[in-house]
Design a protein around this motif. Structure first.
Motif, PDB file in Angstrom:
ATOM      1  N   HIS A  24       1.504   5.150  -2.510  1.00 39.83           N
ATOM      2  CA  HIS A  24       1.072   5.837  -3.681  1.00 39.83           C
ATOM      3  C   HIS A  24       2.115   6.720  -4.226  1.00 39.83           C
ATOM      4  CE1 HIS A  24      -3.304   5.910  -2.007  1.00 39.83           C
ATOM      5  NE2 HIS A  24      -2.703   5.454  -0.945  1.00 39.83           N
ATOM      6  N   ASN A  33       2.181   3.810   2.766  1.00 39.72           N
ATOM      7  CA  ASN A  33       1.139   4.504   2.335  1.00 39.72           C
ATOM      8  C   ASN A  33       1.821   5.723   1.532  1.00 39.72           C
ATOM      9  OD1 ASN A  33      -1.521   5.038   1.896  1.00 39.72           O
ATOM     10  ND2 ASN A  33      -1.695   6.336   3.379  1.00 39.72           N
ATOM     11  N   HIS A  93      -9.204   1.388   0.831  1.00 39.73           N
ATOM     12  CA  HIS A  93      -9.069   2.064   1.974  1.00 39.73           C
ATOM     13  C   HIS A  93     -10.313   2.032   2.617  1.00 39.73           C
ATOM     14  CE1 HIS A  93      -5.895   3.633  -0.940  1.00 39.73           C
ATOM     15  NE2 HIS A  93      -5.657   4.547   0.047  1.00 39.73           N
ATOM     16  N   HIS A 139       0.901  -1.228   0.004  1.00 44.45           N
ATOM     17  CA  HIS A 139      -0.017  -0.136   0.082  1.00 44.45           C
ATOM     18  C   HIS A 139       0.859   1.301  -0.012  1.00 44.45           C
ATOM     19  CE1 HIS A 139      -4.084   1.927   1.327  1.00 44.45           C
ATOM     20  NE2 HIS A 139      -2.982   2.971   1.071  1.00 44.45           N
ATOM     21  N   HIS A 188      -6.000   1.071   6.497  1.00 41.06           N
ATOM     22  CA  HIS A 188      -6.297   2.035   7.699  1.00 41.06           C
ATOM     23  C   HIS A 188      -7.003   1.405   8.644  1.00 41.06           C
ATOM     24  CE1 HIS A 188      -4.584   5.255   5.610  1.00 41.06           C
ATOM     25  NE2 HIS A 188      -5.006   5.081   4.196  1.00 41.06           N
TER      26      HIS A 188
HETATM   27 ZN    ZN Z   1      -3.632   4.932   0.809  1.00 45.94          ZN
END
Ligand code: ZN
Length: 448
Positions: A58, A307, A206, A56, A238
């Motif tokens: 980005h 993340n 998410h 995970h 999350h």
């Molecule tokens: Zn994320």
């Protein structure tokens, strides 16, 4: 054999020293005393692990700290600031920033990655156009898969569904979501599962990202997982709302996820940075990180991941999965040897399970995607943040890093540096070395 790693201490069998033989990019043998006329590296008893796995992250919105402001530091502000910055993204810009972050991750020993990627009418497919070429461009170092998702809502954002479909048509292997930004969160989840079924791809959402336990939708995800027979193919990230659940409800959630086959990814850096801010004027801020190791005890698979890197969601980041494991252990008060070992697993074999990597792991026949750490036990690698000394992708050394060592005191050294820093690994430089095979001498010198 093309290469033999001598005197290796394998994760899971740390007590014995053995040799690992690599041929044709795969692990060809694991046994003491392997002999070959090829190259050898004496690891001197150091730990060999499969490469780090990040499920995970980005890449598309990494490294934009200089374009955004962060005054309140909460989730709504982060989404709004990135949405604003996204309008100026071009494929070239996305590509350049993604390369910077990806190279950093490779240098930290990450060999497999799932990057989440946003589509919506504002960004269109420009983010995808920037990231998609990286799969081939960096295949020599890392296996990269893309999870396409609608960060700014799906059902409430006309045109987004068509872009999700277009991205899946162009090779995204996972479909994701962010139901909390949608006007109809269960409706978004339903549509994501339909897309997953239509394209036969896995799901990574998410989910339940917020400061309180109100309005959680994990049960809806479990229901869809069962209905679509997707157990083992779904992850949720999350789930910070679970940190506010009373213990019986938390345990019930744990059982529900385990029964449905839904995995959970904790994003410690982001969750710590964004959660608890609603209390900051009247209480000490509570932490927003799910204690994943407690879920593991009940059969829920979990991973830890970065993340975001250097953006308003997380203005930190060096892409080190080992640092993420250390951070998680510290925050969640992990102290036992077994749980500390699990922190290591949550950045290696457990995320590999989430990604259903068929040829991952230290076994004969698997791809030789390995890291060598300056440690003898995984739990101590987490505790001490042991440096990665070598990373191999399909048996090819991506970079050697010298050991740091203190320079002994000497009168003539007064005022000079006191330690020799690790050689600065440079991937492009190594790319040239790869062709010239001039790292041969360095490999043979070993680390013992
Ligand atoms: Zn994320």
């Amino acid at each position: 054999m093309d290469l033999i790693l001598k005197n290796a201490r394998r994760v899971g069998a740390e007590r014995e020293l053995t040799d690992i033989g690599i041929a044709g990019g795969r692990i060809a043998a694991i046994a003491p005393g392997l002999a070959s006329g090829g190259e050898t590296v004496d690891l001197g008893g150091r730990l060999v692990s499969p490469g780090f796995v990040e499920t995970h992250i980005h890449l598309d919105k990494s490294c934009i700290l200089d374009r955004c402001s962060s005054e309140r530091g909460d989730l709504d502000e982060a989404i709004a600031e990135v949405a604003k910055a996204k309008t100026a993204f071009t494929p070239e810009d996305v590509h350049a920033r993604a390369v910077r972050t990806l190279e950093k991750a490779i240098l930290q020993g990450t060999t497999h990655m799932r990057t989440h990627l946003e589509v919506d009418p504002g960004i269109g497919l420009r983010g995808l156009e920037g990231v998609l070429p990286l799969i081939k461009q960096f295949s020599w170092a890392i296996d990269l898969q893309i999870c396409v998702f609608p960060q700014e809502g799906l059902l409430n954002n006309p045109g987004t569904d068509e872009l999700m479909v277009a991205a899946l048509e162009r090779g995204c292997r996972v479909v994701g979501g962010a139901p909390y930004t949608d006007s109809d969160p269960p409706g978004q989840i339903n549509r994501i599962f339909e897309l997953a079924r239509d394209y036969d791809v896995d799901v990574d959402l998410h989910l339940d990202f917020g400061p309180t336990a109100e309005g959680m939708v994990f049960d809806h995800v479990c229901k869809r997982t069962e209905e679509f027979q997707y157990g083992g193919r779904v992850a949720i990230g999350h789930v910070t709302r679970a940190t506010s659940l009373p213990m019986p409800a938390f345990e019930a959630m744990t059982r529900r996820l385990a029964d449905a086959g839904v995995a959970l990814t904790v994003l410690p850096s982001t969750d710590l940075y964004l959660m608890g801010r609603h209390h900051q004027h009247d209480h000490n801020v509570t932490r927003g990180v799910v204690p994943a190791h407690k879920l593991l005890h009940h059969g829920v698979n979990c991973s830890l991941s970065s993340n975001n890197i250097l953006n308003p969601f997380t203005p930190f980041g060096d892409c080190s999965q080992l640092r993420m494991a250390n951070l998680y252990a510290n925050i969640c008060q992990v102290g036992t040897k077994a749980d500390m070992h699990e922190c290591f697993n949550m950045v290696t074999r457990r995320p590999a399970e989430i990604m259903r990597l068929a040829d991952y792991g230290l076994a004969v026949g698997n791809s030789a995607d390995l890291v060598v750490l300056d440690a003898t036990e995984p739990q101590m690698a987490v505790a001490e943040l042991s440096p990665v000394l070598y990373a191999f992708k399909r048996g090819r050394n991506e970079y050697p890093r010298s050991l740091q060592r203190l320079l002994p005191a000497h009168p003539r050294r007064a005022g000079r540096r006191i330690f020799r820093p690790a050689a600065r690994p440079d991937l492009r430089h190594q790319g040239r070395l790869r062709r010239r095979r001039s790292s041969h001498r360095e490999r043979q010198s070993g680390l013992a």
